[in-house]
Scaffold this motif. Structure first.
Motif, PDB file in Angstrom:
ATOM      1  N   CYS A  61      11.671 -56.016 -25.023  1.00 40.71           N
ATOM      2  CA  CYS A  61      11.056 -55.192 -23.988  1.00 40.71           C
ATOM      3  C   CYS A  61      12.157 -54.698 -23.049  1.00 40.71           C
ATOM      4  O   CYS A  61      12.880 -55.504 -22.460  1.00 40.71           O
ATOM      5  CB  CYS A  61      10.035 -56.017 -23.202  1.00 40.71           C
ATOM      6  SG  CYS A  61       9.448 -55.202 -21.703  1.00 40.71           S
ATOM      7  N   GLU A 113      -3.072 -52.275 -25.723  1.00 40.58           N
ATOM      8  CA  GLU A 113      -1.955 -53.219 -25.639  1.00 40.58           C
ATOM      9  C   GLU A 113      -0.785 -52.753 -26.519  1.00 40.58           C
ATOM     10  O   GLU A 113       0.371 -52.816 -26.107  1.00 40.58           O
ATOM     11  CB  GLU A 113      -2.425 -54.605 -26.062  1.00 40.58           C
ATOM     12  CG  GLU A 113      -1.459 -55.711 -25.748  1.00 40.58           C
ATOM     13  CD  GLU A 113      -2.053 -57.089 -26.027  1.00 40.58           C
ATOM     14  OE1 GLU A 113      -1.256 -57.997 -26.336  1.00 40.58           O
ATOM     15  OE2 GLU A 113      -3.287 -57.267 -25.942  1.00 40.58           O
ATOM     16  N   GLN A 115      -0.110 -49.693 -27.294  1.00 41.41           N
ATOM     17  CA  GLN A 115       0.491 -48.541 -26.612  1.00 41.41           C
ATOM     18  C   GLN A 115       1.370 -49.002 -25.448  1.00 41.41           C
ATOM     19  O   GLN A 115       2.447 -48.445 -25.214  1.00 41.41           O
ATOM     20  CB  GLN A 115      -0.601 -47.590 -26.132  1.00 41.41           C
ATOM     21  CG  GLN A 115      -1.289 -46.871 -27.266  1.00 41.41           C
ATOM     22  CD  GLN A 115      -2.471 -46.038 -26.820  1.00 41.41           C
ATOM     23  OE1 GLN A 115      -3.100 -46.305 -25.789  1.00 41.41           O
ATOM     24  NE2 GLN A 115      -2.789 -45.017 -27.606  1.00 41.41           N
ATOM     25  N   HIS A 116       0.921 -50.027 -24.739  1.00 40.07           N
ATOM     26  CA  HIS A 116       1.715 -50.580 -23.639  1.00 40.07           C
ATOM     27  C   HIS A 116       3.048 -51.128 -24.161  1.00 40.07           C
ATOM     28  O   HIS A 116       4.103 -50.880 -23.569  1.00 40.07           O
ATOM     29  CB  HIS A 116       0.921 -51.678 -22.925  1.00 40.07           C
ATOM     30  CG  HIS A 116       1.699 -52.397 -21.873  1.00 40.07           C
ATOM     31  ND1 HIS A 116       1.938 -51.864 -20.626  1.00 40.07           N
ATOM     32  CD2 HIS A 116       2.308 -53.605 -21.898  1.00 40.07           C
ATOM     33  CE1 HIS A 116       2.673 -52.719 -19.926  1.00 40.07           C
ATOM     34  NE2 HIS A 116       2.899 -53.786 -20.669  1.00 40.07           N
ATOM     35  N   TYR A 117       2.991 -51.859 -25.272  1.00 37.47           N
ATOM     36  CA  TYR A 117       4.224 -52.388 -25.861  1.00 37.47           C
ATOM     37  C   TYR A 117       5.158 -51.254 -26.283  1.00 37.47           C
ATOM     38  O   TYR A 117       6.375 -51.337 -26.100  1.00 37.47           O
ATOM     39  CB  TYR A 117       3.916 -53.275 -27.070  1.00 37.47           C
ATOM     40  CG  TYR A 117       3.249 -54.590 -26.744  1.00 37.47           C
ATOM     41  CD1 TYR A 117       3.555 -55.310 -25.593  1.00 37.47           C
ATOM     42  CD2 TYR A 117       2.304 -55.127 -27.610  1.00 37.47           C
ATOM     43  CE1 TYR A 117       2.940 -56.523 -25.315  1.00 37.47           C
ATOM     44  CE2 TYR A 117       1.688 -56.342 -27.333  1.00 37.47           C
ATOM     45  CZ  TYR A 117       2.016 -57.032 -26.181  1.00 37.47           C
ATOM     46  OH  TYR A 117       1.415 -58.237 -25.916  1.00 37.47           O
ATOM     47  N   GLU A 119       5.353 -48.327 -24.962  1.00 37.55           N
ATOM     48  CA  GLU A 119       5.928 -47.776 -23.732  1.00 37.55           C
ATOM     49  C   GLU A 119       7.066 -48.662 -23.225  1.00 37.55           C
ATOM     50  O   GLU A 119       8.139 -48.176 -22.858  1.00 37.55           O
ATOM     51  CB  GLU A 119       4.834 -47.657 -22.669  1.00 37.55           C
ATOM     52  CG  GLU A 119       5.297 -46.996 -21.394  1.00 37.55           C
ATOM     53  CD  GLU A 119       4.167 -46.865 -20.374  1.00 37.55           C
ATOM     54  OE1 GLU A 119       4.502 -46.625 -19.197  1.00 37.55           O
ATOM     55  OE2 GLU A 119       2.985 -47.014 -20.735  1.00 37.55           O
ATOM     56  N   ASP A 120       6.835 -49.998 -23.227  1.00 39.59           N
ATOM     57  CA  ASP A 120       7.877 -50.953 -22.812  1.00 39.59           C
ATOM     58  C   ASP A 120       9.130 -50.822 -23.672  1.00 39.59           C
ATOM     59  O   ASP A 120      10.239 -51.060 -23.210  1.00 39.59           O
ATOM     60  CB  ASP A 120       7.381 -52.396 -22.941  1.00 39.59           C
ATOM     61  CG  ASP A 120       6.492 -52.829 -21.787  1.00 39.59           C
ATOM     62  OD1 ASP A 120       6.353 -52.067 -20.814  1.00 39.59           O
ATOM     63  OD2 ASP A 120       5.930 -53.940 -21.877  1.00 39.59           O
TER      64      ASP A 120
END
Length: 149
Positions: A61, A113, A115-117, A119-120
């Motif tokens: 991340c 979740e 998509q969040h990963y 982005e990270d």
């Protein structure tokens, strides 16, 4: 006095040269660690197991170091998060060997979740938009991590 200073600097240099590991979270050791490529086989039909695993970091991340992906078998990866968001790993450890201990489990990760990963991880908006299906995958929650130098 000059000899004492030289000896002290030499000792510091030698000590840091032999510091081969960094620890994060609970202090663990590498004894009995299972190769990450073997973990999916060991899981078999189980939903979760306690394990100690050794593997190579594929990515981390880039926002905080709050998760890492570790290579498993056949070019696959497993996301490793850290218990209770209690510690992070350095963001520059891709390619390094790690040992981690905790719980492996099969999980269905929702689209938001994933998509969040993405982005990270620094993925583009176009790549993030392509994530439209949840993913059933092997994940790991680690209590402790050793990063080998």
């Amino acid at each position: 006095m000059k000899n004492i200073l030289i000896t002290a600097l030499f000792t510091l240099f030698i000590t840091s040269a032999y510091a081969q590991e960094s620890y994060f979270g609970k202090k663990i050791n590498d004894k009995g660690a299972l190769a990450s490529a073997e973990l999916p086989k060991k899981m078999a039909a189980k939903e979760k197991i306690a394990a100690k695993v050794v593997g190579t970091v594929e990515s981390v991340c880039q926002a905080k170091g709050c998760w890492m992906k570790v290579k498993t078998a056949d070019g696959q990866t497993m996301r490793v998060s850290f218990k209770d968001y209690g510690f992070f790993v350095p963001k520059d450890i891709a390619g390094k060997t790690v040992v981690f201990e905790g719980e492996a489990k099969m999980k269905t990760t929702p689209v938001a979740e994933l998509q969040h990963y993405a982005e990270d991880a620094g993925k583009s908006k176009e790549d993030i938009a392509k994530i439209t299906e949840p993913k059933h995958e092997l994940t790991f929650v680690a209590d402790g991590v050793i990063v080998k130098k």
